[in-house]
Every structure is written in structure tokens, then in C-alpha cells.
Design a protein around this motif. Structure first.
Motif, PDB file in Angstrom:
ATOM      1  N   PRO A   3       0.831  -1.213   0.000  1.00 59.47           N
ATOM      2  CA  PRO A   3       0.000   0.000   0.000  1.00 59.47           C
ATOM      3  C   PRO A   3       0.863   1.261   0.000  1.00 59.47           C
ATOM      4  O   PRO A   3       1.890   1.326   0.671  1.00 59.47           O
ATOM      5  N   PHE A   4       0.439   2.240  -0.783  1.00 55.92           N
ATOM      6  CA  PHE A   4       1.165   3.496  -0.878  1.00 55.92           C
ATOM      7  C   PHE A   4       0.962   4.308   0.394  1.00 55.92           C
ATOM      8  O   PHE A   4      -0.134   4.382   0.940  1.00 55.92           O
ATOM      9  N   GLU A   9       8.752  13.182   3.820  1.00 57.75           N
ATOM     10  CA  GLU A   9       9.991  13.154   3.048  1.00 57.75           C
ATOM     11  C   GLU A   9       9.717  12.981   1.557  1.00 57.75           C
ATOM     12  O   GLU A   9      10.328  13.648   0.708  1.00 57.75           O
ATOM     13  N   LEU A  10       8.775  12.084   1.214  1.00 59.27           N
ATOM     14  CA  LEU A  10       8.443  11.850  -0.182  1.00 59.27           C
ATOM     15  C   LEU A  10       7.786  13.085  -0.795  1.00 59.27           C
ATOM     16  O   LEU A  10       8.086  13.456  -1.942  1.00 59.27           O
ATOM     17  N   LEU A  11       6.909  13.736  -0.038  1.00 61.69           N
ATOM     18  CA  LEU A  11       6.252  14.937  -0.541  1.00 61.69           C
ATOM     19  C   LEU A  11       7.272  16.041  -0.828  1.00 61.69           C
ATOM     20  O   LEU A  11       7.190  16.720  -1.863  1.00 61.69           O
ATOM     21  N   VAL A  12       8.233  16.203   0.065  1.00 65.56           N
ATOM     22  CA  VAL A  12       9.291  17.205  -0.141  1.00 65.56           C
ATOM     23  C   VAL A  12      10.109  16.856  -1.382  1.00 65.56           C
ATOM     24  O   VAL A  12      10.455  17.742  -2.190  1.00 65.56           O
ATOM     25  N   GLU A  13      10.432  15.576  -1.542  1.00 63.02           N
ATOM     26  CA  GLU A  13      11.216  15.137  -2.708  1.00 63.02           C
ATOM     27  C   GLU A  13      10.476  15.440  -4.009  1.00 63.02           C
ATOM     28  O   GLU A  13      11.065  15.945  -4.977  1.00 63.02           O
ATOM     29  N   ILE A  14       9.178  15.149  -4.049  1.00 58.80           N
ATOM     30  CA  ILE A  14       8.383  15.398  -5.259  1.00 58.80           C
ATOM     31  C   ILE A  14       8.307  16.895  -5.540  1.00 58.80           C
ATOM     32  O   ILE A  14       8.447  17.340  -6.694  1.00 58.80           O
ATOM     33  N   ALA A  15       8.094  17.691  -4.496  1.00 57.12           N
ATOM     34  CA  ALA A  15       8.028  19.157  -4.670  1.00 57.12           C
ATOM     35  C   ALA A  15       9.346  19.701  -5.214  1.00 57.12           C
ATOM     36  O   ALA A  15       9.351  20.576  -6.099  1.00 57.12           O
ATOM     37  N   ASP A  23      11.701  16.438 -15.196  1.00 56.35           N
ATOM     38  CA  ASP A  23      10.539  15.748 -15.767  1.00 56.35           C
ATOM     39  C   ASP A  23      10.739  14.240 -15.875  1.00 56.35           C
ATOM     40  O   ASP A  23       9.857  13.456 -15.513  1.00 56.35           O
ATOM     41  N   ASP A  24      11.872  13.820 -16.385  1.00 52.45           N
ATOM     42  CA  ASP A  24      12.105  12.384 -16.568  1.00 52.45           C
ATOM     43  C   ASP A  24      12.086  11.640 -15.238  1.00 52.45           C
ATOM     44  O   ASP A  24      11.503  10.552 -15.132  1.00 52.45           O
ATOM     45  N   THR A  25      12.723  12.213 -14.233  1.00 53.20           N
ATOM     46  CA  THR A  25      12.752  11.580 -12.913  1.00 53.20           C
ATOM     47  C   THR A  25      11.340  11.514 -12.312  1.00 53.20           C
ATOM     48  O   THR A  25      10.946  10.507 -11.712  1.00 53.20           O
ATOM     49  N   LEU A  26      10.574  12.576 -12.504  1.00 54.54           N
ATOM     50  CA  LEU A  26       9.201  12.619 -11.989  1.00 54.54           C
ATOM     51  C   LEU A  26       8.331  11.556 -12.666  1.00 54.54           C
ATOM     52  O   LEU A  26       7.574  10.843 -12.007  1.00 54.54           O
ATOM     53  N   ARG A  27       8.459  11.464 -13.997  1.00 51.12           N
ATOM     54  CA  ARG A  27       7.665  10.457 -14.721  1.00 51.12           C
ATOM     55  C   ARG A  27       8.002   9.048 -14.255  1.00 51.12           C
ATOM     56  O   ARG A  27       7.115   8.205 -14.083  1.00 51.12           O
ATOM     57  N   GLU A  28       9.276   8.804 -14.053  1.00 50.78           N
ATOM     58  CA  GLU A  28       9.705   7.484 -13.596  1.00 50.78           C
ATOM     59  C   GLU A  28       9.179   7.209 -12.192  1.00 50.78           C
ATOM     60  O   GLU A  28       8.738   6.092 -11.891  1.00 50.78           O
ATOM     61  N   ASN A  43      -3.070  16.841  -3.809  1.00 53.12           N
ATOM     62  CA  ASN A  43      -3.840  17.555  -2.786  1.00 53.12           C
ATOM     63  C   ASN A  43      -2.951  18.263  -1.771  1.00 53.12           C
ATOM     64  O   ASN A  43      -3.356  19.253  -1.158  1.00 53.12           O
ATOM     65  N   GLU A  44      -1.733  17.749  -1.597  1.00 48.49           N
ATOM     66  CA  GLU A  44      -0.821  18.305  -0.596  1.00 48.49           C
ATOM     67  C   GLU A  44       0.172  19.311  -1.182  1.00 48.49           C
ATOM     68  O   GLU A  44       0.853  20.006  -0.438  1.00 48.49           O
ATOM     69  N   LEU A  45       0.275  19.365  -2.508  1.00 50.21           N
ATOM     70  CA  LEU A  45       1.222  20.275  -3.151  1.00 50.21           C
ATOM     71  C   LEU A  45       0.647  21.682  -3.280  1.00 50.21           C
ATOM     72  O   LEU A  45      -0.559  21.896  -3.143  1.00 50.21           O
TER      73      LEU A  45
END
Length: 450
Positions: A3-4, A9-15, A23-28, A43-45
């Protein structure tokens, strides 16, 4: 699949990846993430970050993401998309979801978005759905389904089904119609596979099929699908023509929304609100019932003021006032909650009179058992048997009256077309507090001869 779980930490990394335009890293990173989880991230960004993420991903995924977003986030993202971009997203959605999103758009751009949808049949279906009241089966249904004509042969039926199934995400049932598009029944896949290819469908299909009218309330549709364990149900118009179907995922949303609404009503919140709403909206939703509670408290205080002389002579009565009020409120809420649940599930049988008599005897038994404990405790504590007896008898009467009020009120509201869930909140608690205190001091006055 694990389950996701969205961590800080993950939210900060994505932001940071969005801000760096990686873009390539985000798509992957997003490739294996479910669309519902992508919506949780969006929803959190920040608004700009969420919009960038939506534009970055493929439409076949982001279209589903849009349906899962919080309303305010989706509105902000759609405001940052052009009419053509919105149309591209809607083209990937089932018609019911697409219609829901279009209904949220400003009226001045709705026509622009619809005109940008390349599949004109898809656009026509969306426009058809927009004509229905959102609080009806028509507003809930999707146009995508598989239907066959009763006069077709099995061979033609299979060919037509293959063509139709390309536009249907999941085939729950195969519906049979006549030449006028009126629903006749459903087709069993087993019967289709085991019969001759030249056999007409009218000799194969099952005539029994549950359906709902386009004007049926979503709550009633939910009851029917729950009762018969249906994954999908066909929707017909006023003359019986098949116009769409409702699937279980939409009904789950209806059930959740109704549960949230009833929970808020039971808690004394008169509007549909969320924790993130502004203070003024939250205040307007809560204040009416809080004001009712204030009036109830003032009423109870006025009643006690009328017995001031008796309280001064028997101060012990004052100390048991919160107990009496609490028991009245608790019993009333318990009784009304059971009735509201029964009404919601269509489980209540018999007349209102029989229900009230049953609740009265149940309350009498509970009241007697509790009164025995209270009598013993008060007698041992204060040594005044008559006073303890007066308090205990008052408790029995209060519990019986509270049980009757808690049963009668939701039944009465239901018959009047008012949501009975309102009866499980401050309405019952406040009314029973007042009646409980009045009954308590009245009985005490009679038994103590004051």
C-alpha cells in the motif's frame, strides 16, 4: 502490492523535483503510482506544483486523478488548464465522471470545452447527462454499457459486443433491448457461449432484470444495489428505454457522502463542511445547533429556578441533576440512533405504535435496573431512603420518556420527509435534558411532599 503511504519526506522530494523541472525523474517516480495516490500527492502540493504534475503525466492517468482530487484542488487545477487541455482529459473518462467535472466548470467555458472534445458521440453523451438533476439516478449514471437487440442472432450479438466493449472500462452485464430501445432483460455469458450462433437472442436472454428510473434518488438506488448485491444496475427513462447504467463505485461514493452527512447532522452540524473550510463557513454550520443548546440550557435553568425552594431544603437533589440530564440525553440518542439506522436500511417492521410500546418496555427494564443501583448508592451515601427513592423513581420515568421521545422523533421526521438523522444530535439531547429535569423535580416534589 505494498500500500502506498505518502510521507513528509516523499512529498518534499516530489516538490523539489517539480521545482527543478526534473521531468524524466518525476515520470519514472510516478509511473507505478496509482492515480488515487497521485491525487493524494497533488492535494498536498502547492497549486502551481499540482498543476505542473497533472500536465506532466499522460492523460489516461491524469484524467482519473482529476476525479479523485479534493474539490478545491481540482477547481484550481482546471482554472490553470486551457479548454483544449480539459477536453483531452475528459475524453479519457467515462461519461458520468466527465459530466461531473464539466458541471463544476464556469458556465462561460463549458461550451468551449465540449466543442473541443474530438469524439462527438462522447460529447453528446456528456451533454445528455448534464440535463439530469445531479441528485438523481440520471445524474449518477454513465452512458457506457453493452447492449444487444433481442432480434439479433448470437453471431451478430458477439460482433456487436466486441465493438461496444472497447468503450466500456468494465463489462458487468449485457443488457437486451427491443427495436424501441426498451429494456427487456439481460444476457448470460454462459448461455451466449453454449447456444447455436444462429439462435436469436430473444430465445436466450433472461427476462428478469432489476432497473431504476432516471428520476430515482441515489439513496434508493444504493438500497436496491445493496439488497440484491449488484455490481451495476441499468437505468431506464419514463417509457422504459435503456439510457445508462450505474456501477458500484458510484454507489460507494453515495453511501460515503450520506454517512458523512448523517454523521454531521448527528453531531449538530447543519451544512456539508470540511475541516479545511474557513472559520466563517464552519461557524455558520455549527452555530444554529449551538444556539439551540443554549436555549435548552436556559430552559433547564429556568425550570430549576422554579424549584429553588425545594433545592434549598434538599440540596442533594441538586447534585443529581447532571446525572438525570445525562441519562435522559444518552437514552434518547441511543433510541433515535437505532431507529435512524433501521430507517436507513429499511429494517423497521410494524407500526409506529408497536415500536413505541416496545421501546417503552425496554426503557422501563433498563430504568428499573439502573434505579436499583442508584437507590442503593444514594441510600448508603446519604442515609435518606425517601430522597433516594424519589431520585430513583425519577430516573425510571425520565429514561422511559427519553426512550419514547428518541423513538418517536425520527419516525415522525421520516414521515414528514425530513432527514431523521437530525434526531440523533443536539435536538434530542436538548429536548430530553429539559423534559428530564422537569420530570425529576416534579416527581421529587410529589414524593417529598414539598
Amino acid at each position: 502490492m505494498t500500500p502506498f503511504k505518502l510521507t513528509e519526506e516523499l512529498l518534499v522530494e516530489i516538490a523539489e523535483l517539480i521545482d527543478a523541472r526534473s521531468d524524466d525523474t518525476l515520470r519514472e517516480l510516478m509511473k507505478e503510482v496509482h492515480f488515487a495516490d497521485v491525487a493524494e500527492i497533488a492535494n498536498e502540493l502547492e497549486e502551481e506544483q499540482a498543476t505542473y504534475l497533472i500536465k506532466l503525466l499522460d492523460s489516461d492517468k491524469t484524467s482519473d486523478v482529476l476525479t479523485e482530487l479534493d474539490d478545491d484542488v481540482r477547481e484550481a487545477i482546471l482554472n490553470n488548464l486551457s479548454s483544449k487541455e480539459i477536453a483531452e482529459e475528459l475524453a479519457e473518462l467515462d461519461t458520468d465522471d466527465a459530466a461531473d467535472i464539466i458541471a463544476e466548470l464556469p458556465k462561460e467555458i463549458v461550451q468551449e470545452v465540449i466543442s473541443e472534445i474530438e469524439d462527438k458521440e462522447h460529447a453528446k453523451h456528456i451533454v445528455d447527462l448534464l440535463r439530469y438533476d445531479e441528485n438523481s439516478a440520471g445524474g449518477l449514471m454513465a452512458k457506457e454499457l453493452v447492449k444487444v437487440n433481442e432480434n439479433w442472432t448470437v453471431l451478430r450479438c458477439v460482433k456487436e459486443m466486441r465493438a461496444q466493449a472497447e468503450n466500456v472500462t468494465r463489462v458487468h452485464s449485457i443488457y437486451v433491448v427491443d427495436d424501441e430501445e426498451k429494456l427487456k432483460g439481460r444476457l448470460s455469458l454462459k448461455d451466449l457461449l453454449t447456444t447455436s450462433t444462429t439462435n436469436p437472442i430473444k430465445n436466450v436472454y433472461i427476462p428478469q432484470v432489476d432497473s431504476v428510473n432516471v428520476n430515482e434518488k441515489p439513496e434508493e438506488v444504493a438500497k436496491i444495489m445493496s439488497k440484491y448485491d449488484l455490481e451495476a444496475i441499468p437505468v431506464v427513462d419514463e417509457i422504459g428505454r435503456l439510457v445508462g447504467r450505474i456501477t458500484i463505485d458510484d454507489i460507494v461514493d453515495v453511501i460515503r457522502e450520506e454517512a458523512e452527512k448523517d454523521y454531521q447532522l448527528a453531531a449538530g452540524i447543519s451544512q456539508d463542511v470540511e475541516a479545511d473550510d474557513n472559520i466563517w463557513i464552519l461557524t455558520r454550520a455549527r452555530l444554529p445547533w449551538l444556539f439551540l443548546g443554549l436555549l435548552g440550557g436556559l430552559g433547564a435553568a429556568a425550570i430549576m429556578g422554579g424549584f429553588e425552594e425545594m433545592i434549598s431544603k434538599h440540596a442533594i437533589l441538586f447534585f443529581f441533576t447532571p446525572l438525570i440530564a445525562a441519562m435522559a440525553g444518552n437514552v434518547g440518542v441511543q433510541s433515535s440512533a437505532i431507529i435512524v439506522q433501521g430507517l436507513a436500511n429499511d429494517d423497521l417492521k410494524g407500526s409506529m405504535g408497536n415500536r413505541l410500546v416496545k421501546e417503552m418496555f425496554l426503557a422501563l427494564l433498563n430504568g428499573f435496573l439502573l434505579a436499583v443501583v442508584l437507590l442503593f448508592f444514594t441510600w448508603v451515601w446519604k442515609g435518606a431512603f425517601i430522597t433516594a427513592l424519589a431520585i430513583s423513581i425519577s430516573l425510571i420515568v425520565v429514561i422511559v420518556v427519553a426512550g419514547i421521545i428518541g423513538t418517536f422523533t425520527p419516525l415522525f421526521l421520516h414521515k414528514r420527509g425530513v432527514d431523521p438523522a437530525i434526531a440523533t444530535g443536539p435536538f434530542i439531547t436538548t429536548s430530553n435534558d429539559i423534559f428530564g429535569i422537569l420530570i425529576y423535580f416534579t416527581i421529587a416534589r410529589l414524593l417529598l411532599g414539598i
